[in-house]
Write a protein that holds these residues in place. Structure first.
Motif, mmCIF file in Angstrom:
data_model
loop_
_atom_site.group_PDB
_atom_site.id
_atom_site.type_symbol
_atom_site.label_atom_id
_atom_site.label_comp_id
_atom_site.label_asym_id
_atom_site.label_seq_id
_atom_site.Cartn_x
_atom_site.Cartn_y
_atom_site.Cartn_z
ATOM 1 N N VAL A 244 14.988 21.010 7.556
ATOM 2 C CA VAL A 244 13.757 20.547 6.929
ATOM 3 C C VAL A 244 13.083 19.539 7.840
ATOM 4 O O VAL A 244 13.736 18.681 8.419
ATOM 5 C CB VAL A 244 14.045 19.877 5.563
ATOM 6 C CG1 VAL A 244 12.776 19.301 4.953
ATOM 7 C CG2 VAL A 244 14.673 20.858 4.601
ATOM 8 N N ARG A 245 11.793 19.667 7.953
ATOM 9 C CA ARG A 245 10.996 18.686 8.678
ATOM 10 C C ARG A 245 9.936 18.185 7.706
ATOM 11 O O ARG A 245 9.262 18.977 7.048
ATOM 12 C CB ARG A 245 10.346 19.332 9.889
ATOM 13 C CG ARG A 245 9.421 18.400 10.640
ATOM 14 C CD ARG A 245 8.916 19.096 11.884
ATOM 15 N NE ARG A 245 7.488 18.920 11.987
ATOM 16 C CZ ARG A 245 6.723 19.617 12.797
ATOM 17 N NH1 ARG A 245 7.231 20.564 13.549
ATOM 18 N NH2 ARG A 245 5.455 19.387 12.867
ATOM 19 N N ILE A 246 9.787 16.892 7.617
ATOM 20 C CA ILE A 246 8.797 16.298 6.729
ATOM 21 C C ILE A 246 7.850 15.476 7.588
ATOM 22 O O ILE A 246 8.278 14.586 8.311
ATOM 23 C CB ILE A 246 9.468 15.401 5.660
ATOM 24 C CG1 ILE A 246 10.437 16.220 4.821
ATOM 25 C CG2 ILE A 246 8.406 14.729 4.796
ATOM 26 C CD1 ILE A 246 11.269 15.394 3.872
ATOM 27 N N GLU A 247 6.582 15.794 7.508
ATOM 28 C CA GLU A 247 5.578 15.047 8.244
ATOM 29 C C GLU A 247 4.895 14.076 7.287
ATOM 30 O O GLU A 247 4.349 14.492 6.268
ATOM 31 C CB GLU A 247 4.536 15.993 8.833
ATOM 32 C CG GLU A 247 5.104 16.928 9.868
ATOM 33 C CD GLU A 247 4.067 17.910 10.389
ATOM 34 O OE1 GLU A 247 2.940 17.979 9.846
ATOM 35 O OE2 GLU A 247 4.395 18.610 11.357
ATOM 36 N N LEU A 248 4.951 12.795 7.614
ATOM 37 C CA LEU A 248 4.295 11.787 6.799
ATOM 38 C C LEU A 248 2.901 11.531 7.347
ATOM 39 O O LEU A 248 2.730 11.303 8.537
ATOM 40 C CB LEU A 248 5.092 10.483 6.813
ATOM 41 C CG LEU A 248 6.520 10.562 6.273
ATOM 42 C CD1 LEU A 248 7.211 9.227 6.429
ATOM 43 C CD2 LEU A 248 6.500 10.982 4.821
ATOM 44 N N ALA A 249 1.928 11.562 6.482
ATOM 45 C CA ALA A 249 0.555 11.253 6.885
ATOM 46 C C ALA A 249 0.425 9.740 7.043
ATOM 47 O O ALA A 249 1.072 8.976 6.314
ATOM 48 C CB ALA A 249 -0.421 11.753 5.832
ATOM 49 N N PRO A 250 -0.382 9.297 7.983
ATOM 50 C CA PRO A 250 -0.584 7.851 8.125
ATOM 51 C C PRO A 250 -1.295 7.296 6.896
ATOM 52 O O PRO A 250 -2.042 8.001 6.216
ATOM 53 C CB PRO A 250 -1.456 7.727 9.375
ATOM 54 C CG PRO A 250 -2.093 9.051 9.547
ATOM 55 C CD PRO A 250 -1.178 10.067 8.935
ATOM 56 N N TRP A 251 -1.019 6.017 6.612
ATOM 57 C CA TRP A 251 -1.680 5.364 5.490
ATOM 58 C C TRP A 251 -3.114 5.048 5.848
ATOM 59 O O TRP A 251 -3.426 4.698 6.989
ATOM 60 C CB TRP A 251 -0.971 4.059 5.150
ATOM 61 C CG TRP A 251 0.367 4.217 4.513
ATOM 62 C CD1 TRP A 251 0.892 5.335 3.938
ATOM 63 C CD2 TRP A 251 1.357 3.202 4.388
ATOM 64 N NE1 TRP A 251 2.142 5.071 3.455
ATOM 65 C CE2 TRP A 251 2.457 3.769 3.714
ATOM 66 C CE3 TRP A 251 1.426 1.880 4.770
ATOM 67 C CZ2 TRP A 251 3.599 3.046 3.412
ATOM 68 C CZ3 TRP A 251 2.570 1.157 4.471
ATOM 69 C CH2 TRP A 251 3.644 1.739 3.794
ATOM 70 N N ASP A 252 -3.990 5.133 4.855
ATOM 71 C CA ASP A 252 -5.364 4.663 5.065
ATOM 72 C C ASP A 252 -5.410 3.187 4.650
ATOM 73 O O ASP A 252 -4.397 2.600 4.256
ATOM 74 C CB ASP A 252 -6.373 5.532 4.316
ATOM 75 C CG ASP A 252 -6.179 5.516 2.807
ATOM 76 O OD1 ASP A 252 -5.501 4.616 2.263
ATOM 77 O OD2 ASP A 252 -6.704 6.425 2.148
ATOM 78 N N GLU A 253 -6.573 2.592 4.747
ATOM 79 C CA GLU A 253 -6.700 1.158 4.465
ATOM 80 C C GLU A 253 -6.276 0.808 3.034
ATOM 81 O O GLU A 253 -5.633 -0.212 2.799
ATOM 82 C CB GLU A 253 -8.139 0.710 4.729
ATOM 83 C CG GLU A 253 -8.306 -0.778 4.691
ATOM 84 C CD GLU A 253 -9.713 -1.218 5.073
ATOM 85 O OE1 GLU A 253 -10.197 -2.181 4.460
ATOM 86 O OE2 GLU A 253 -10.313 -0.598 5.972
ATOM 87 N N ALA A 254 -6.613 1.668 2.079
ATOM 88 C CA ALA A 254 -6.233 1.420 0.679
ATOM 89 C C ALA A 254 -4.707 1.456 0.522
ATOM 90 O O ALA A 254 -4.133 0.651 -0.221
ATOM 91 C CB ALA A 254 -6.889 2.439 -0.243
ATOM 92 N N ASP A 255 -4.046 2.384 1.219
ATOM 93 C CA ASP A 255 -2.582 2.459 1.168
ATOM 94 C C ASP A 255 -1.959 1.193 1.760
ATOM 95 O O ASP A 255 -0.986 0.657 1.218
ATOM 96 C CB ASP A 255 -2.071 3.670 1.948
ATOM 97 C CG ASP A 255 -2.475 5.003 1.351
ATOM 98 O OD1 ASP A 255 -2.611 5.086 0.124
ATOM 99 O OD2 ASP A 255 -2.651 5.954 2.131
ATOM 100 N N VAL A 256 -2.505 0.731 2.877
ATOM 101 C CA VAL A 256 -1.993 -0.489 3.520
ATOM 102 C C VAL A 256 -2.174 -1.669 2.580
ATOM 103 O O VAL A 256 -1.255 -2.475 2.392
ATOM 104 C CB VAL A 256 -2.680 -0.732 4.885
ATOM 105 C CG1 VAL A 256 -2.322 -2.102 5.440
ATOM 106 C CG2 VAL A 256 -2.309 0.367 5.872
ATOM 107 N N ALA A 257 -3.350 -1.776 1.961
ATOM 108 C CA ALA A 257 -3.606 -2.874 1.029
ATOM 109 C C ALA A 257 -2.624 -2.834 -0.147
ATOM 110 O O ALA A 257 -2.071 -3.876 -0.538
ATOM 111 C CB ALA A 257 -5.046 -2.805 0.515
ATOM 112 N N ALA A 258 -2.393 -1.655 -0.697
ATOM 113 C CA ALA A 258 -1.458 -1.521 -1.827
ATOM 114 C C ALA A 258 -0.038 -1.875 -1.404
ATOM 115 O O ALA A 258 0.691 -2.546 -2.144
ATOM 116 C CB ALA A 258 -1.513 -0.098 -2.380
#
Length: 173
Positions: A61-75
């Motif tokens: 299994v390979r799981i690719e994580l999407a980068p966080w956007d600004e709202a994700d970083v803030a949260a």
């Protein structure tokens, strides 16, 4: 009784080539010392190319994580501060935007830079982390490194929409 041995937290990007080769020998041994070996490996697409073929071809299994956007970083920053009893508003909105931009939304890098920015702001006697503090921390960690531009989000649909990751069943050749 057959036991599974788990090797976790291995960084495929920074690992020396000899360590990757040794790991490949461990998981492909004809008579392994352990019943099964499960390797959890974190890497980037560039780091994936460094992996020995024996590791790439055995991946289930390979799981690719999407980068966080600004709202994700803030949260993340607000939640992490709240969990330890800190003020969730310890980072100015400009500091959060700078943190997201410099780290390109990579979760581990966000955590590291945010932690160091908090220490730097405290050492400066500041009540709040400012954008300039985040930038100084980044420049200290990566003196010759570029400021990472915001990555464009790949389009997602269906079950992947909003999930932040994509599961791929087999690593490429």
């Amino acid at each position: 009784m057959e036991r599974t041995t788990v090797i976790s937290g291995f960084d495929g990007v920074r690992a020396p080539a000899a360590a990757l080769e040794g790991l490949a020998r461990l998981v492909t041994a004809a008579e392994p010392c352990f019943g099964r070996v499960l390797v959890v490996l974190a890497t980037t697409p560039e780091g994936l190319e460094r992996l020995p073929p024996a590791l790439r071809h055995r991946a289930a299994v390979r799981i690719e994580l999407a980068p966080w956007d600004e709202a994700d970083v803030a949260a993340f920053v607000a939640g992490a501060l709240a969990r330890v009893g800190g003020d969730p508003a310890s980072f100015s909105p400009a500091a959060v935007a700078t943190l997201a931009r410099f780290t390109a939304g990579v979760p581990g890098t966000v955590r590291r830079v945010a932690s160091l920015a908090l220490v730097a702001a405290d050492a400066e006697g500041a009540d709040r982390v400012a954008a300039a503090t985040v930038e100084r921390v980044w420049r200290e960690l990566v003196p010759d490194g570029p400021v990472a531009p915001r990555a464009t989000e790949p389009s997602r649909s269906g079950a992947e929409a909003g999930s932040g990751f994509r599961v791929v069943r087999r690593l490429g050749d």
